[in-house]
Design a protein around this motif. Structure first.
Motif, PDB file in Angstrom:
ATOM      1  N   ALA A   1      32.043  -3.136 -14.975  1.00 39.75           N
ATOM      2  CA  ALA A   1      32.987  -3.442 -16.048  1.00 39.75           C
ATOM      3  C   ALA A   1      34.431  -3.458 -15.582  1.00 39.75           C
ATOM      4  O   ALA A   1      35.307  -3.945 -16.304  1.00 39.75           O
ATOM      5  CB  ALA A   1      32.836  -2.438 -17.189  1.00 39.75           C
TER       6      ALA A   1
ATOM      7  N   VAL B   1      35.922   2.972 -19.008  1.00 35.90           N
ATOM      8  CA  VAL B   1      35.552   1.579 -18.782  1.00 35.90           C
ATOM      9  C   VAL B   1      35.430   1.369 -17.280  1.00 35.90           C
ATOM     10  O   VAL B   1      36.431   1.145 -16.588  1.00 35.90           O
ATOM     11  CB  VAL B   1      36.578   0.604 -19.389  1.00 35.90           C
ATOM     12  CG1 VAL B   1      36.170  -0.833 -19.106  1.00 35.90           C
ATOM     13  CG2 VAL B   1      36.708   0.828 -20.880  1.00 35.90           C
TER      14      VAL B   1
ATOM     15  N   ALA C   1      28.761  -0.677 -17.434  1.00 31.88           N
ATOM     16  CA  ALA C   1      28.267  -1.054 -18.760  1.00 31.88           C
ATOM     17  C   ALA C   1      26.773  -1.317 -18.693  1.00 31.88           C
ATOM     18  O   ALA C   1      26.256  -1.781 -17.676  1.00 31.88           O
ATOM     19  CB  ALA C   1      28.991  -2.285 -19.289  1.00 31.88           C
TER      20      ALA C   1
ATOM     21  N   TYR D   1      40.213  -5.291 -22.163  1.00 29.26           N
ATOM     22  CA  TYR D   1      38.894  -5.552 -21.585  1.00 29.26           C
ATOM     23  C   TYR D   1      38.457  -6.911 -22.099  1.00 29.26           C
ATOM     24  O   TYR D   1      38.086  -7.061 -23.271  1.00 29.26           O
ATOM     25  CB  TYR D   1      37.897  -4.465 -21.980  1.00 29.26           C
ATOM     26  CG  TYR D   1      36.520  -4.627 -21.356  1.00 29.26           C
ATOM     27  CD1 TYR D   1      36.266  -4.167 -20.082  1.00 29.26           C
ATOM     28  CD2 TYR D   1      35.500  -5.247 -22.056  1.00 29.26           C
ATOM     29  CE1 TYR D   1      35.009  -4.313 -19.497  1.00 29.26           C
ATOM     30  CE2 TYR D   1      34.242  -5.409 -21.493  1.00 29.26           C
ATOM     31  CZ  TYR D   1      34.008  -4.940 -20.217  1.00 29.26           C
ATOM     32  OH  TYR D   1      32.764  -5.104 -19.644  1.00 29.26           O
TER      33      TYR D   1
ATOM     34  N   LEU E   1      29.957   1.073 -22.740  1.00 30.94           N
ATOM     35  CA  LEU E   1      30.898   1.221 -21.639  1.00 30.94           C
ATOM     36  C   LEU E   1      31.023   2.691 -21.287  1.00 30.94           C
ATOM     37  O   LEU E   1      31.188   3.539 -22.186  1.00 30.94           O
ATOM     38  CB  LEU E   1      32.261   0.650 -22.023  1.00 30.94           C
ATOM     39  CG  LEU E   1      32.305  -0.841 -22.367  1.00 30.94           C
ATOM     40  CD1 LEU E   1      33.664  -1.215 -22.946  1.00 30.94           C
ATOM     41  CD2 LEU E   1      31.995  -1.688 -21.149  1.00 30.94           C
TER      42      LEU E   1
END
Length: 611
Positions: A38, A68, A71, A394, A427
């Motif tokens: 991610a 983050v 994922a 993101y 995430l």
């Protein structure tokens, strides 16, 4: 650079985040199967103190504890559904279980501790047939709700479910023919928002389009004769002129006493339960999302889709509406917002607001715009600063955020985002997160066995003829197109005969026939009744010691003989000829004598009718 602040004099250029230092740990590049990287989608948004210049997006994520880095996808059951974007998502306080509602009307339950890397739901529910779940909420940490969650199924009756997905109690529906909503025991229109009251293990708050917000006591509240929960208290949401207005958003402060209710006219009003449930509390935020500074006429505002209190602060409130703006409010000075974030695309009534566990970062999921190449993104804003630009972004490339639904769990420190295809993205960061997807992502998918017992997982697993036809079509692959007219003719086509010149093939002669039919097919050469005359078959027994019918009656029921006579179409009677039979079975009446007796009896009956 060991000193992130280039200014040697900290007093002239203070750093608002002196304790935020990058951690030396980094994400491993070798990922387990099914885990996505991610970090490649995470970019800086432009905000942040100048002391943070030069830092990468991954460093900022570590500084602000934004999980983050990797994922996984929570898959849905492959049941042939199409276009089932996620409409609501919620996790229990411990973060071990997740509830996801979608546009196909189903609510899917996931268990991180029990599922493997396939990430399939352990149960699928249909809260109410024909309705789309619009909201789902678990209790707060330490509230003692025992993992229960409340669902707004898209109708006027919401339900409370146990941790395993069993319906515990259902709220009653109000009487829509009563004008005063205070005299009804439930909502009379669609429930749009549900929340557990903080610091309470049994009280639930709901807001509906009937212009009311209601309080329910799940464990000790009043129950109707139909064993459905009745409302405990009521708030009437009205405009400044006193007209009822549908409620669209709901948020309760951390102490559980102050409730913020958003309406479709753009107003957000505060109610204090301690002053008496149903009375408007002051200060009040009125017409928060109406153009023109809140001075325009009624009905010109934008629908408030979400309201949320900043964790740990009972005076800071955030609201989001379909004017594509998010406003920051200090309820002590509610005349104007303290900060406004514009350009936050909000297409549906389910777009929400979520915070980090420490309350320093706010997450706003921005839905994908129609007829645009932008598939949507997640925006992270700094609550302590005054910059209106996002701190981190993101961005999605091939996936789409359908309805702007996200959830940030503080126990497992992971973020769940609803996507347009019905899946949910989790995430997480290996250096920040705990349990959750870290447990399920490393479990291998066990191959299915013939001895496995498939337990039922709710109404969603019911197999329908349409679903089986779709699966058969997929197995066959592409083939010639069949029109609806040809398919209708195929259904009306008669069954092929079992014998004769147009009989079916010999290997299919017993297919689809009953036992008696099959027996007669095998014995048709021995017993061929079609070629026999029934009169000749009976008369051949005439010279064998009397009438064959009399012999049968003498053995079975020698006391009575019943003869049905039909004289005319309008005259029908039953003639019972009773006679004492001769004890000697050899003295029987012949066929000719029986016919004469029958004609004589018939003549007497006709004479009586004419007389």
């Amino acid at each position: 650079d060991p000193n992130p602040n280039p200014n040697p004099n900290p007093s002239s250029d203070p750093n608002p985040h002196p304790s935020l230092e990058p951690e030396p740990r980094r994400v491993a590049r070798r990922l387990p199967p099914g885990v996505l990287d991610a970090e490649e989608h995470l970019v800086r948004g432009g905000a942040g103190h100048k002391s943070l210049r030069g830092r990468s997006a991954a460093d900022l994520a570590l500084m602000y504890t934004v999980p983050v880095a990797q994922a996984v996808m929570l898959n849905r059951v492959a049941d042939g559904s199409r276009g089932i974007g996620v409409t609501c998502i919620s996790t229990e306080a411990s973060g071990s279980r997740v509830a996801v509602g979608a546009k196909d009307g189903k609510l899917r339950l996931y268990d991180f501790g029990g599922m493997d890397s396939s990430h399939r739901p352990f149960k699928v529910l249909v809260p109410e047939s024909g309705c789309i779940p619009v909201d789902v909420a678990h209790g707060a940490a330490g509230a003692g709700t025992r993992g229960r969650f409340v669902v707004a199924p898209g109708s006027s009756a919401c339900g409370v479910y146990s941790r395993d997905g069993d319906l515990a109690v259902e709220c009653t529906k109000g009487d829509m023919y009563i004008k005063d909503q205070g005299n009804t025991k439930g909502h009379t229109n669609r429930v749009r928002a549900v929340r557990w009251r903080p610091q309470s293990a049994s009280e639930v708050l709901t807001a509906a389009a009937d212009g009311t917000a209601r309080l329910w006591d799940v464990d000790g509240g009043p129950v109707s004769v139909w064993q459905k929960l009745e409302t405990h208290a009521i708030i009437k949401v009205k405009t400044a002129e006193g007209t009822p207005v549908p409620a669209s958003a709901l948020a309760a402060a951390a102490d559980g006493n102050v409730v913020a209710v958003g309406a479709i006219d753009g107003a957000v009003k505060l109610y204090d339960i301690r002053d008496g449930f149903g009375r408007a509390a002051k200060p009040r935020i009125s017409l928060a999302h109406v153009p023109g500074g809140g001075r325009r006429a009624q009905g010109t505002g934008y629908v408030v889709t979400a309201a949320a209190w900043v964790p740990g602060n009972e005076y800071k409130l955030l609201t989001r509406a379909q004017d594509h703006a998010v406003k920051f409010w200090d309820v002590r000075k509610a005349s104007a917002p303290t900060k406004v974030l514009d350009g936050v695309y909000t297409p549906t009534e389910t777009c929400g607001i979520t915070f980090s566990p420490d309350g320093r970062v706010v997450l706003l999921p921005v839905a994908a715009m129609p007829r645009s190449d932008n598939p949507g993104e997640l925006r992270f804003y700094d609550l302590l600063g005054k910059d209106t630009r996002p701190l981190l972004r993101y961005a999605y490339d091939d996936l789409k955020i359908g309805t702007g639904v996200a959830c940030w769990n503080g126990a497992i420190k992971q973020i769940l985002v609803g996507l347009e295809d019905g899946r949910s993205q989790v995430l997480f960061h290996p250096a920040l997160s705990e349990n959750g997807a870290l447990l399920s992502s490393v479990k291998r998918v066990r191959a299915a066995r013939d001895t496995d017992i498939q337990f039922g997982s709710g109404v969603g697993d019911v197999r329908t003829p349409a679903l089986e036809a779709e699966e058969n079509r997929r197995k066959r692959g592409p083939g010639p197109m069949v029109s609806k007219r040809d398919a209708r003719k195929a259904k009306l086509r008669p069954t092929m005969p079992q014998n004769g010149p147009h009989a079916i093939l010999s290997e299919e002669r017993h297919k689809g026939v009953g036992l008696a039919h099959m027996f007669m097919q095998d014995k048709k050469d021995e017993i061929n009744v079609r070629k026999q005359d029934p009169r000749e078959a009976l008369l051949k027994y005439q010279g064998q010691g009397g009438h064959i019918v009399d012999d049968i009656y003498n053995e079975a029921a020698p006391e009575f003989r019943m003869v049905m006579l039909t004289l005319t179409p309008t005259l029908s009677l039953t003639l019972t000829l009773t006679r004492a039979l001769n004890p000697n079975p050899k003295d029987n009446t012949t066929l000719e004598q029986a016919e004469e007796d029958f004609k004589e009896a018939q003549r007497k009956i006709l004479e009586q009718d004419q007389g």
